[in-house]
Design a protein around this motif. Structure first.
Motif, mmCIF file in Angstrom:
data_model
loop_
_atom_site.group_PDB
_atom_site.id
_atom_site.type_symbol
_atom_site.label_atom_id
_atom_site.label_comp_id
_atom_site.label_asym_id
_atom_site.label_seq_id
_atom_site.Cartn_x
_atom_site.Cartn_y
_atom_site.Cartn_z
ATOM 1 N N PHE A 189 0.835 -1.342 0.174
ATOM 2 C CA PHE A 189 -0.007 0.020 -0.082
ATOM 3 C C PHE A 189 0.667 1.279 -0.204
ATOM 4 O O PHE A 189 0.587 2.010 -0.717
ATOM 5 N N ALA A 190 1.997 1.317 0.999
ATOM 6 C CA ALA A 190 2.654 2.588 1.088
ATOM 7 C C ALA A 190 3.339 2.674 -0.213
ATOM 8 O O ALA A 190 3.400 3.967 -0.623
ATOM 9 N N VAL A 191 3.904 1.867 -1.197
ATOM 10 C CA VAL A 191 4.617 2.258 -2.156
ATOM 11 C C VAL A 191 3.594 2.912 -3.355
ATOM 12 O O VAL A 191 4.079 3.847 -3.778
ATOM 13 N N ALA A 192 2.598 2.023 -3.271
ATOM 14 C CA ALA A 192 1.604 2.900 -4.259
ATOM 15 C C ALA A 192 1.144 3.985 -3.812
ATOM 16 O O ALA A 192 1.068 5.124 -4.665
ATOM 17 N N TYR A 193 0.838 4.299 -2.513
ATOM 18 C CA TYR A 193 0.407 5.598 -2.121
ATOM 19 C C TYR A 193 1.633 6.458 -2.455
ATOM 20 O O TYR A 193 1.277 7.808 -2.764
ATOM 21 N N LYS A 194 2.786 6.115 -2.150
ATOM 22 C CA LYS A 194 3.780 7.192 -2.411
ATOM 23 C C LYS A 194 3.819 7.663 -4.051
ATOM 24 O O LYS A 194 4.181 8.656 -4.288
ATOM 25 N N GLY A 195 3.629 6.764 -4.905
ATOM 26 C CA GLY A 195 3.495 6.894 -6.317
ATOM 27 C C GLY A 195 2.106 7.616 -6.813
ATOM 28 O O GLY A 195 1.832 7.525 -7.961
ATOM 29 N N GLY A 196 1.077 7.780 -5.706
ATOM 30 C CA GLY A 196 0.012 8.350 -5.987
ATOM 31 C C GLY A 196 -1.053 7.414 -6.617
ATOM 32 O O GLY A 196 -2.085 7.827 -7.288
ATOM 33 N N PHE A 229 -6.331 -6.077 3.716
ATOM 34 C CA PHE A 229 -6.946 -4.625 4.440
ATOM 35 C C PHE A 229 -6.226 -4.300 5.587
ATOM 36 O O PHE A 229 -5.942 -3.026 5.780
ATOM 37 N N GLU A 230 -5.914 -5.118 6.560
ATOM 38 C CA GLU A 230 -5.039 -4.913 7.697
ATOM 39 C C GLU A 230 -3.805 -4.020 7.346
ATOM 40 O O GLU A 230 -3.419 -3.076 8.038
ATOM 41 N N GLY A 231 -3.270 -4.461 6.356
ATOM 42 C CA GLY A 231 -1.976 -3.797 5.817
ATOM 43 C C GLY A 231 -2.121 -2.657 5.575
ATOM 44 O O GLY A 231 -1.205 -1.799 5.694
ATOM 45 N N ILE A 232 -3.394 -2.174 4.787
ATOM 46 C CA ILE A 232 -3.566 -0.535 4.687
ATOM 47 C C ILE A 232 -3.540 0.225 5.970
ATOM 48 O O ILE A 232 -2.802 1.114 6.013
ATOM 49 N N GLY A 233 -4.476 -0.348 7.049
ATOM 50 C CA GLY A 233 -4.340 0.381 8.249
ATOM 51 C C GLY A 233 -2.850 0.419 8.810
ATOM 52 O O GLY A 233 -2.438 1.468 9.077
ATOM 53 N N ALA A 234 -1.941 -0.609 8.681
ATOM 54 C CA ALA A 234 -0.920 -0.562 9.180
ATOM 55 C C ALA A 234 0.263 0.585 8.432
ATOM 56 O O ALA A 234 0.982 1.171 8.942
ATOM 57 N N ALA A 235 -0.018 0.468 7.133
ATOM 58 C CA ALA A 235 0.607 1.647 6.406
ATOM 59 C C ALA A 235 0.163 2.938 6.810
ATOM 60 O O ALA A 235 0.942 3.947 6.825
ATOM 61 N N PHE A 258 0.021 -4.861 15.061
ATOM 62 C CA PHE A 258 -1.329 -5.391 14.415
ATOM 63 C C PHE A 258 -1.236 -6.743 14.716
ATOM 64 O O PHE A 258 -2.194 -7.628 14.981
ATOM 65 N N ALA A 259 0.272 -7.531 14.388
ATOM 66 C CA ALA A 259 0.244 -8.970 14.584
ATOM 67 C C ALA A 259 0.151 -9.635 15.996
ATOM 68 O O ALA A 259 -0.628 -10.362 16.501
ATOM 69 N N LEU A 260 0.808 -8.471 17.116
ATOM 70 C CA LEU A 260 0.503 -8.748 18.427
ATOM 71 C C LEU A 260 -0.906 -8.609 18.786
ATOM 72 O O LEU A 260 -1.387 -9.527 19.645
#
Ligand SMILES: Nc1ncnc2c1ncn2[C@@H]1O[C@H](COP(=O)(O)OP(=O)(O)OP(=O)(O)O)[C@@H](O)[C@H]1O
Ligand SMILES: [Mg+2]
Lengths: 513, 336, 357
Positions: free
Chosen positions: C79-86, C283-289, C306-308
């Motif tokens: 998610f983060a990489v994509a977000y950074k690239g718009g 989906f949870e990854g989006i939250g983490a990012a 989140f894993a914890l």
């Protein structure tokens, strides 16, 4: 004199990390005056106004408004006191009509569209009182910049403001629109408004103000009645040295042809002709100025030369090479440098730091990139040099661009492009937002580049600037070149007529269809 | 002080301690846990497994625990958690978790595991299952009995091999057996809880002319019954007695109370008779049943109940098996 | 004009302030969670105590945290990489599934390779699968102008249904009644770093990927270009960057990372593909990012948190019967508080620190 004081700022101080933007500022504004703020780029004018409008809170100091000590924590507070601010970048919704934009965000008892008639009348009343003529039903996107500014002003007045702050309102206007604005401002003053006006153009300041305060390095240097001062004195106060207003130009010494444009046509998506039959050429070591009212195809022409917009027919050659199939990066590598007019939109990345913005075109080339990675040591050094040369005011080269003052943002773009000598430089509005000292510097830089053999295509809506810098001037009107003149043998009046489309010069006289 | 007195005291003390310990040891209850694939709030399957545990807790002296909404990825972690906490029996209430459970069970031979409706067992893994077809084929029979349009609907949660080979095969066989002209329309919701989709599917069926619907799909069942009630057609309840949802609509219920399976496993564990291996329980064992809504008995066609009961008896006696049903359908070229 | 001392002090102060926010949010969320647990009739101390003990008391249980950590890191990076690239890629879940599918094919049907070839091969196929699925969304956006938020999410559902179908009709061994694929070859299993735990090669790979992504984004010219496009594509275009190519690169990398999440789950914990393969890591990854402000280093922290929480929620339920919805609520509150505090601190910074309108 028995002037009623409406606002007094006492010992206002505001610091940002590494910067004292306002340093114990004391300032008194009289009721019903037009008070100008002058100062170098980064002197702290915008910051001070943002404090007054509740966008920033000062570290210390007091604001006394209408005799009362006030705390302004948000624009809402400011508006309830009757203080309104016209931002440089308008905050209008393009698709909405003027009416909708004006009522947007205002509290009303019923859903506003249910009381449309009532609100309509209210707005019309305000408009009439201040003698502002506007059609309320047109979508804002169809209006010129000058009219959009009027909408902003009407909106602020409608909110009940009678104390207006205008931060560099004329920098986005053509000279004609500027004059219209001044008429409106004088009318507002007649109706009892107080106005703070910021501009770098001394001519305007001398024309419109009652009193003028000069800031330097966050401090107040002095306040003058207009009648007791003159542009020379003001610029000395601002910059701390004499500024020359005349441009010393060596004779032009053109070399071989760098850019040649033949019969270029361009249509937009709606099929409207934007460029018609454009023919131009520039040689090395000369400045070709394009005069014209903003929005007559200048941006499209520049974009087309740089491969950013497709032309429908005709051809563009740089150094005898056809560029119609090229792309911006290739052209840059071949020695084309382009400084677009709207630098915030097309020239800068607000969240990137200064260094990152400085290498935006070169980042991938050695030595900016070494191997797989960016060479940050080199980039840092390089950008520090640009910062020093262009006197960009910042605590560090790692500050985000959006935190620089407006003029200093401009300087970053100019520094980036002018630090190299390209073969062809296309520059729009070279001095927008720059203080007088910086203007002088940029003029000298451009002439220096010219003398080194750079071909320069200059677009400016400031006719004086175009006249002073250019070796030749072509006038553009509705996407068409009305003719070419020699600035030494032509007067402003004649060019003005050509800009308005009512006169054209022989050679290029072609039937319009 | 007399020596004997000291001796006596020590003796009494030692005895007391011994007593306490031994009673403690005797009453140290069995620790029994259940792992549920979905949230308990999703009712149906998951809830009934949980209910089985709770019922056992009332009846026996056991310590219980549960973990709900355990996904495949979390399963092994949950199992290992229970193992580390010293649980004696861990019930996995999802047949899809059969293989991973076997893998963990191998790591921990001293713990007992149970899988409901599973297929593969091991020395320390007891698999108990319903037949998946007996009650369903009787539901099909009821549907065939009641339909006038000769179109009946079957709504199943997830598309799976079991769904086709057991549930659907049984249902279609039952319907055809009673009413050879009956046509069965089967659809899959793709979830145990997508009530909206379930309702849509039911409505679509009704549009196609279906006049009896049997839904075997967790929470969705109730919603489907409500749709049937609105449309004025018959519904058949699944898993538990659903007559109360719409007393004038639910004609019969195909019971397969899973809590019974869970409860049964725990009971055997407490009694010390639980062994590894696979056991399948059906109508004969009281694990499945067909019942009629007493309010609507007069709506059954003449001899209707007898016809159903005859099929039931054949199943109980082993006169007809799932394999025979499948064969019969294959012979008639009917897909299931 | 430039007072360096005040600059340093100020910047430090705000750095600390920013760093504290997430922990504050965590604390408040646990507190509110405690109140809820109390009203559920359970002693919150006992619940939290139990949670900590069962997570940290035993290396085998603790290692379960990494079962979740690894895919979460990959999804958050995606998610983060994509977000950074718009590019707003909210379809990580589907790309994860698709990556898991292709990885399963390479893991099950290619046999007899040595591990040091098989493992990279399966990872690569997982990457390609995820990238392909994201690429579809990208093409839809670029060619048809379809909004990527809708695209990616719809494609997610499609992927899940598709995998459901493929597993049942193609991958399921003929004699099995359970809808699941064959196990992948042993040579494609992640080797365990600590025996009998869930700490396997995937942990190292995920951390390595964080480092690579960081250097890629912030130290390489490609990353620079991607961030420039994401921040202001007009300016990037005028600076001569190829927006289309840049965006495509982002899409491929983002999808590929989500695909790696699927592959790593397959090779590290599950070994076979099933219809409900992922419990929503995408989906949870989006939250983490988002919580990490899309910073790769921050993602290590938030993914771990989140894993914890996941493991902890299970433990609290097993131990003292804390109902799952309460654990979800705690997680939800943390996310809301952190996004909220982001907004607040932004407002705070424009007001006090400065930031232009
Ligand atoms: N949000 C901010 N964060 C950090 N520094 C800031 C911020 N806003 C302004 N500054 C700094 O404060 C100083 C004054 O800026 P300000 O915008 O008030 O100048 P100005 O007088 O309006 O200049 P210009 O004529 O260029 O618009 C500048 O050095 C600028 O870098
Ligand atoms: Mg300013």
């Amino acid at each position: 004199m028995a002037h009623e004081i409406i606002l007094s700022l006492k010992e206002i101080t505001k610091t940002f990390p590494g910067v004292v933007a306002n340093d114990h500022i004391n300032l008194e504004i009289h009721k019903r005056e037009i008070h100008s703020l002058l100062g170098e780029n980064g002197a702290g004018k915008t910051t001070l106004m943002n404090i007054l409008y509740g966008l920033y809170s000062p570290n210390s100091g007091e604001i006394v408004f209408n005799g009362k000590n006030v705390k302004i924590n948000s624009p809402r507070d400011a508006i309830s006191l009757g203080i309104g601010m016209i931002h440089q970048r308008f905050m209008l919704v393009p698709r909405f009509s003027v009416f909708e934009n004006i009522i947007l965000g205002q509290a009303s008892e019923k859903p506003p569209l249910l009381e449309k008639k009532k609100l309509y009348k209210k707005i019309a009343k305000v408009a009439k009182k201040f003698n502002i003529k506007l059609d309320l039903d047109i979508p804002v996107e169809n209006l010129s910049v000058g009219i959009q500014q009027k909408v902003e002003i009407l909106k602020t007045l409608y909110q009940g403001a009678d104390f207006l702050i205008l931060d560099e309102p004329t920098s986005v206007l053509t000279p004609q629109e500027g004059q219209n604005l001044f008429k409106d401002l004088l009318a507002l003053k007649e109706q009892g408004c107080t106005i703070i006006f910021i501009s770098h153009k001394l001519k305007e300041v001398m024309q419109i103000s009652d009193r003028i305060t000069v800031l330097r390095d966050g401090r107040v240097i002095g306040t003058k009645e207009k009648f007791e001062t003159n542009p020379q004195e003001l610029s000395r106060l601002m910059v701390g040295r004499e500024v020359s207003f005349t441009i010393k130009k060596k004779d032009c010494n053109p070399g071989k042809e760098v850019l040649s444009i033949q019969d270029v046509f361009m249509q937009n998506r709606k099929g409207l002709k934007i460029l018609k039959n454009i023919c131009l050429n520039i040689r090395a070591g000369e400045i070709l100025g394009i005069a014209g009212v903003d929005g007559n195809g200048q941006k499209e022409l520049a974009d087309a030369i740089c491969g950013l917009q497709k032309i429908n027919s005709g051809n563009v050659k740089i150094l005898d090479e056809e560029i119609t199939e090229s792309n911006p990066r290739k052209l840059y590598e071949q020695g084309l440098s382009y400084i677009p007019g709207d630098r915030k939109k097309y020239g800068l990345i607000p969240n990137f730091n200064i260094a990152e913005n400085i290498v935006i075109k070169d980042y991938y080339l050695p030595p900016f990139t070494r191997g797989l990675f960016l060479n940050s040591a080199y980039i840092d050094n390089y950008s520090k040099k640009v910062i020093a040369t262009y006197d960009i005011k910042t605590p560090s080269h790692l500050v985000q661009i959006k935190k620089l003052s407006g003029g200093n943002q401009q300087k970053v773009v100019l520094g980036r492009e002018l630090s190299k000598y390209p073969k062809l430089l296309i520059i729009m509005q070279p001095t927008q937002g720059l203080d007088v000292g910086a203007c002088e510097f940029v003029y000298n830089k451009l002439l220096e580049a010219r003398d080194k053999g750079v071909a320069i295509l200059l677009f400016s809506t400031d006719l004086d600037e175009t006249m002073n810098l250019s070796d030749r001037i072509a006038v553009i009107y509705e996407g068409e070149i009305m003719g070419e003149v020699d600035p030494r043998s032509t007067d402003v009046g004649e060019i003005g007529l050509m800009m308005a489309g009512s006169k054209r010069k022989k050679a290029n006289a072609i039937e319009r269809g | 002080m007399k020596k004997s007195k000291v001796f006596l005291r020590v003796f009494v003390l030692a005895f007391a301690i011994l007593m306490i310990f031994s009673t403690l040891a005797m009453t140290a209850p069995l620790k029994i846990a259940i792992i549920l694939p979905h949230a308990i709030t999703s009712e149906g399957w998951t809830k009934s497994g949980f209910d089985g545990l709770m019922k056992a807790k009332e009846d026996f002296d056991i310590e219980t625990s549960y973990q709900e909404n355990v996904s495949e990825g979390e399963l092994k972690g949950a199992l290992r958690g229970y193992i580390a906490e010293g649980y004696d029996l861990i019930i996995v209430h999802e047949m899809g978790y059969n293989d991973p459970t076997l893998e963990v069970a191998e790591e921990s031979p001293d713990t007992m595991f149970a899988i409901t409706y599973g297929f593969k067992a091991a020395d320390n893994v007891a698999v108990t299952s319903g037949t998946n077809w007996q009650a369903n084929s009787l539901a099909g029979a009821v549907a065939g009995l009641m339909t006038k349009s000769n179109k009946v609907g079957f709504i199943i949660s997830n598309d799976s091999p079991v769904a086709h080979n057991f549930l659907n095969a049984g249902f279609i066989y039952g319907a055809k057996r009673i009413n050879p002209k009956a046509e069965v329309i089967t659809t899959f919701v793709g979830s145990w809880s997508d009530v909206v989709k379930g309702k849509e599917l039911a409505k679509a069926m009704i549009k196609q002319g279906v006049d009896v619907i049997y839904s075997q799909c967790g929470v969705v069942n109730r919603a489907v019954i409500e749709v049937c009630e609105e449309a004025g057609i018959w519904a058949i309840g699944a898993v538990e007695d659903m007559s109360y949802v719409a007393p004038q609509t639910v004609i019969a219920n195909a019971l397969a109370p899973t809590e019974y399976l869970v409860y049964g496993v725990i009971k055997e564990m407490v009694e010390g008779t639980l062994k590894g291996g696979r056991v399948v329980k059906g109508i004969k064992d009281g694990a499945e049943e067909i019942t009629f809504n007493p309010l609507l008995k007069d709506k059954l066609p003449e001899n209707g109940e007898e016809k159903i009961m005859k099929l039931r008896q054949e199943i109980v006696d082993g006169d007809i098996t799932l394999e025979q049903m499948q064969e019969e359908l294959n012979k008639q070229n009917i897909k299931f | 004009m430039f007072d360096i001392r005040s600059s340093i002090i100020n910047q430090k102060k705000y750095k600390v302030f920013y760093a504290i926010i997430p922990f504050l949010a965590l604390f408040i969320a646990l507190f509110i969670g405690g109140v809820l647990i109390f009203f559920a009739g359970i002693n919150p101390w006992k619940a939290y105590n139990y949670m900590l003990q069962s997570i940290f008391g035993n290396i085998r249980l603790f290692s379960e945290v990494f079962t979740h950590f690894v895919p979460l890191v990959f999804c958050a990076l995606s998610f983060a990489v994509a977000y950074k690239g718009g590019f707003f890629n909210v379809g990580g879940e589907g790309q994860l599934y698709f990556g898991a599918l292709t990885a399963t094919l390479a893991g099950v049907y290619i046999q007899g390779l040595p591990a040091f070839i098989h493992i990279p091969l399966v990872l690569l196929t997982g990457f390609i699968g995820g990238a392909f699925w994201c690429w579809i969304a990208g093409i839809l956006k670029i060619k048809l102008g379809a909004d990527e938020i809708l695209n990616t999410i719809m494609l997610s559902y499609l992927a899940i249904l598709l995998i459901n179908f493929v597993v049942m009709y193609f991958l399921k061994p003929a004699n099995s009644y359970i809808s699941q694929s064959e196990k992948i070859a042993k040579s494609a299993y992640f080797p365990k770093l600590i025996p009998h735990t869930q700490i396997n090669l995937g942990v190292i790979l995920s951390l390595l990927t964080v480092i690579i992504i960081y250097y890629f984004l912030y130290r390489s010219p490609y990353g620079y270009q991607i961030r420039a496009i994401g921040e202001n594509s007009d300016a990037a275009n005028y600076a001569g960057m190829n927006i289309l190519k840049g965006t495509m690169t982002v899409i491929i990398i983002s999808g590929g990372l989500a695909g790696l999440a699927g592959a790593s789950m397959l090779m590290g914990t599950q070994y076979r593909l099933t219809p409900a393969f992922s419990p929503g890591y995408g989906f949870e990854g989006i939250g983490a990012a988002v919580m990490a402000r899309n910073n790769p280093w921050g993602i290590i922290l938030t993914a771990f948190l989140f894993a914890l929480l996941r493991v902890g929620a299970g433990a609290m339920q097993r131990g003292v019967g804390v109902p799952l919805p309460i654990s979800w609520t705690i997680e939800g509150i943390i996310m809301i508080l952190i996004t909220g505090s982001e907004y607040l601190s932004n407002k705070f910074s424009t007001n006090l620190i400065g930031g232009r309108a």
